[in-house]
Write a protein that holds these residues in place. Structure first.
Motif, mmCIF file in Angstrom:
data_model
loop_
_atom_site.group_PDB
_atom_site.id
_atom_site.type_symbol
_atom_site.label_atom_id
_atom_site.label_comp_id
_atom_site.label_asym_id
_atom_site.label_seq_id
_atom_site.Cartn_x
_atom_site.Cartn_y
_atom_site.Cartn_z
ATOM 1 N N THR A 57 -1.888 -4.409 -10.061
ATOM 2 C CA THR A 57 -0.762 -4.782 -10.939
ATOM 3 C C THR A 57 0.524 -4.656 -10.117
ATOM 4 O OG1 THR A 57 -0.597 -2.489 -11.735
ATOM 5 C CG2 THR A 57 -1.937 -4.025 -13.030
ATOM 6 N N SER A 58 0.539 -5.300 -8.960
ATOM 7 C CA SER A 58 1.570 -5.061 -7.946
ATOM 8 C C SER A 58 2.967 -5.474 -8.396
ATOM 9 C CB SER A 58 1.206 -5.790 -6.654
ATOM 10 O OG SER A 58 0.966 -7.168 -6.904
ATOM 11 N N LEU A 81 9.715 -1.801 -4.252
ATOM 12 C CA LEU A 81 8.920 -2.377 -3.174
ATOM 13 C C LEU A 81 9.793 -2.793 -1.991
ATOM 14 C CD1 LEU A 81 6.217 -3.457 -2.057
ATOM 15 C CD2 LEU A 81 6.647 -5.567 -3.327
ATOM 16 N N ASP A 82 10.918 -3.463 -2.254
ATOM 17 C CA ASP A 82 11.813 -3.888 -1.175
ATOM 18 C C ASP A 82 12.356 -2.695 -0.400
ATOM 19 O OD1 ASP A 82 11.523 -6.572 -1.499
ATOM 20 O OD2 ASP A 82 13.459 -6.926 -2.450
ATOM 21 N N VAL A 96 7.815 7.792 6.432
ATOM 22 C CA VAL A 96 8.836 7.109 5.630
ATOM 23 C C VAL A 96 9.145 8.022 4.448
ATOM 24 C CG1 VAL A 96 9.480 4.968 4.491
ATOM 25 C CG2 VAL A 96 7.776 4.937 6.311
ATOM 26 N N ARG A 97 10.408 8.386 4.290
ATOM 27 C CA ARG A 97 10.749 9.510 3.423
ATOM 28 C C ARG A 97 11.324 9.097 2.065
ATOM 29 N NH1 ARG A 97 9.795 13.745 6.335
ATOM 30 N NH2 ARG A 97 9.999 13.622 8.605
ATOM 31 N N ASP A 98 11.099 10.014 1.120
ATOM 32 C CA ASP A 98 11.721 9.988 -0.203
ATOM 33 C C ASP A 98 11.503 8.653 -0.906
ATOM 34 O OD1 ASP A 98 13.031 11.152 -2.301
ATOM 35 O OD2 ASP A 98 15.045 10.960 -1.463
ATOM 36 N N LEU A 99 10.229 8.335 -1.127
ATOM 37 C CA LEU A 99 9.863 7.051 -1.722
ATOM 38 C C LEU A 99 9.522 7.151 -3.202
ATOM 39 C CD1 LEU A 99 7.598 5.593 1.128
ATOM 40 C CD2 LEU A 99 10.054 5.305 0.777
ATOM 41 N N VAL A 140 0.835 -1.205 0.000
ATOM 42 C CA VAL A 140 0.000 0.000 0.000
ATOM 43 C C VAL A 140 0.867 1.252 0.000
ATOM 44 C CG1 VAL A 140 -1.699 1.325 1.298
ATOM 45 C CG2 VAL A 140 -1.962 -1.156 1.091
ATOM 46 N N ALA A 141 1.901 1.282 0.846
ATOM 47 C CA ALA A 141 2.786 2.451 0.889
ATOM 48 C C ALA A 141 3.506 2.643 -0.440
ATOM 49 C CB ALA A 141 3.788 2.300 2.028
ATOM 50 N N ALA A 142 3.977 1.546 -1.035
ATOM 51 C CA ALA A 142 4.651 1.637 -2.322
ATOM 52 C C ALA A 142 3.686 2.113 -3.412
ATOM 53 C CB ALA A 142 5.246 0.280 -2.703
ATOM 54 N N ALA A 143 2.451 1.618 -3.379
ATOM 55 C CA ALA A 143 1.446 2.041 -4.368
ATOM 56 C C ALA A 143 1.114 3.524 -4.214
ATOM 57 C CB ALA A 143 0.188 1.189 -4.229
ATOM 58 N N LEU A 144 1.000 3.984 -2.971
ATOM 59 C CA LEU A 144 0.736 5.408 -2.739
ATOM 60 C C LEU A 144 1.883 6.261 -3.278
ATOM 61 C CD1 LEU A 144 -0.771 5.620 0.871
ATOM 62 C CD2 LEU A 144 -1.914 6.165 -1.279
#
Length: 402
Positions: free
Chosen positions: A390-391, A284-285, A276-279, A230-234
């Motif tokens: 489409t993860s 994903l990892d 969590v910064r600068d994504l 979810v965080a990666a998708a956001l």
């Protein structure tokens, strides 16, 4: 005259306006060196140890433990001439309260006064020995004034005793600690002052869960959770929606330079949302590893003030508790928050119209209407759903924009 230096309530974050003086580490007359911890401040987010700015003698404490003070208020006065004698006596009086010898709740004080009970004889069970209402009640201080004694009168004829009424059942009153009081007030202000609106969507995460199981089977790799995806998708979606990476600040819109995502987590003193910064370019990892490190610090109570600042959006996931959904309150200083529930088995039609059992995640996006309109929020949430559905694309870095 003695040289006095004031130590004030510090501003420990961009959104901090006041703090709770949680604990004194010094007393009047104590000698301190620059860097010594002199008191502890609690905000609605974190506890901070405040150090002496110079060498000196503590001349006056200007507040009691538990007091809520605005940023900039004088907390302590230091004599900097190095003379300990008469340090407390010579300090210039100020209008702020002097710490009480006995720390008790207002209700406990009223009950003790009505019962004629000396609070000095009552042992406190609250934080740092604070005397609570139940402590006074245990000593016989019910709060009701005692009835005056009357001369004995002749005994009347004995009448049949009426039925005995059951003893009244009293509710238990729980006093809030300083952290809880500030957090409750800040959340109430956020719900009142931020014009919330909500958008809902469902994401089919059947393939995501299969991919997660496969990746977590590899040894020596960071463990992936649904929150990692979810965080990666956001973060990936925010790249294409810079208008969602804005916050309301000083009656203007501020577009943030980096893509940061807050992660709600239960810490030792309650819920916090470290960032969590600068994504923006993270795989994903990398998202999972960064989130894991921040969450570990939060659960250990080792967050720094900067861990709780910044970001336009946070994630609050209650799926691990079996709840199917959540409509969260926006964190002050941000403009949106995504509520996530547990995946639910749901029949959906396949390409031929046949019902197929899928795992569906319910999402609720709370938005600040000063920053985001309904159309933007709806498009953004649908784009987040596409990222989750489409993860596998989250395993690679996003394409560079030409």
């Amino acid at each position: 005259m003695a040289a006095l230096q004031s130590v004030v309530m510090p501003k420990l974050g961009l959104t901090m306006t006041e703090g709770v003086l949680a604990e004194w580490k010094v007393a009047p007359g104590d000698a301190v060196s620059s860097g010594d911890v002199i008191f502890v401040v609690e905000t609605d987010k974190i506890s901070n140890e405040i150090e002496a700015p110079v060498n000196g003698i503590v001349a006056r404490l200007h507040a009691a433990e538990g007091d809520v003070l605005p940023v900039g208020a004088v907390v302590l006065s230091l004599r900097t001439d190095g003379k300990p004698a008469e340090a407390a006596a010579e300090a210039t009086p100020v209008a702020l309260p002097i710490p009480a010898r006995i720390v008790a709740t207002p209700l406990a004080r009223r009950m003790a006064a009505r019962a004629g009970l000396d609070l000095a004889t009552v042992a406190g069970s609250g934080p740092r020995g604070r005397i609570m209402a139940e402590d006074v009640a245990a000593r016989g201080g019910s709060g009701a004034p005692a009835a005056p004694s009357l001369p004995a009168a002749p005994s009347p004829p004995v009448a049949p005793s009426p039925p005995v009424a059951p003893s009244p059942v009293h509710d238990t009153v729980h006093e809030l600690g300083p952290y809880q009081r500030v957090a409750a007030r800040r959340l109430a202000e956020a719900k009142r002052d931020i014009p919330h609106f909500y958008v809902f969507a469902d994401a089919d995460i059947t393939d995501l869960l299969a991919l997660r199981e496969q990746l977590n089977g590899e040894q020596g790799r960071v463990r992936l959770t649904v929150n990692s995806f979810v965080a990666a998708a956001l973060a990936r979606t925010l790249r294409g929606y810079p208008s969602m990476n804005r916050v309301w600040a000083d009656e203007r819109l501020r577009e943030l330079a980096t893509i940061d995502v807050g992660m709600a987590v239960e810490g030792p003193k309650g819920l916090v949302a470290p960032v969590v910064r600068d994504l923006g370019d993270a795989t994903l990892d990398e998202v999972a590893a960064a989130a894991e490190a921040v969450i570990a610090r939060a659960r250990a109570g080792r967050l720094a003030p900067q861990d709780l600042e910044g970001g336009a959006i946070s994630v609050s996931n209650v799926g691990m508790f079996g709840a199917t959904g959540l409509v969260p309150i926006i964190n002050p200083g941000q403009s949106s928050i995504l509520g996530v529930g547990a995946a639910q088995p749901t029949f959906r039609a396949d390409a031929e119209g046949r019902p197929v059992l899928r795992q569906v995640l319910h999402l609720a996006l709370s938005c600040d209407h000063r920053v985001i309109d309904g159309a933007l929020a709806a498009r953004f949430l649908q784009a987040v759903c596409r990222q989750l559905e489409t993860s596998a694309t989250l395993l690679r870095r996003p394409r560079k924009e030409s």
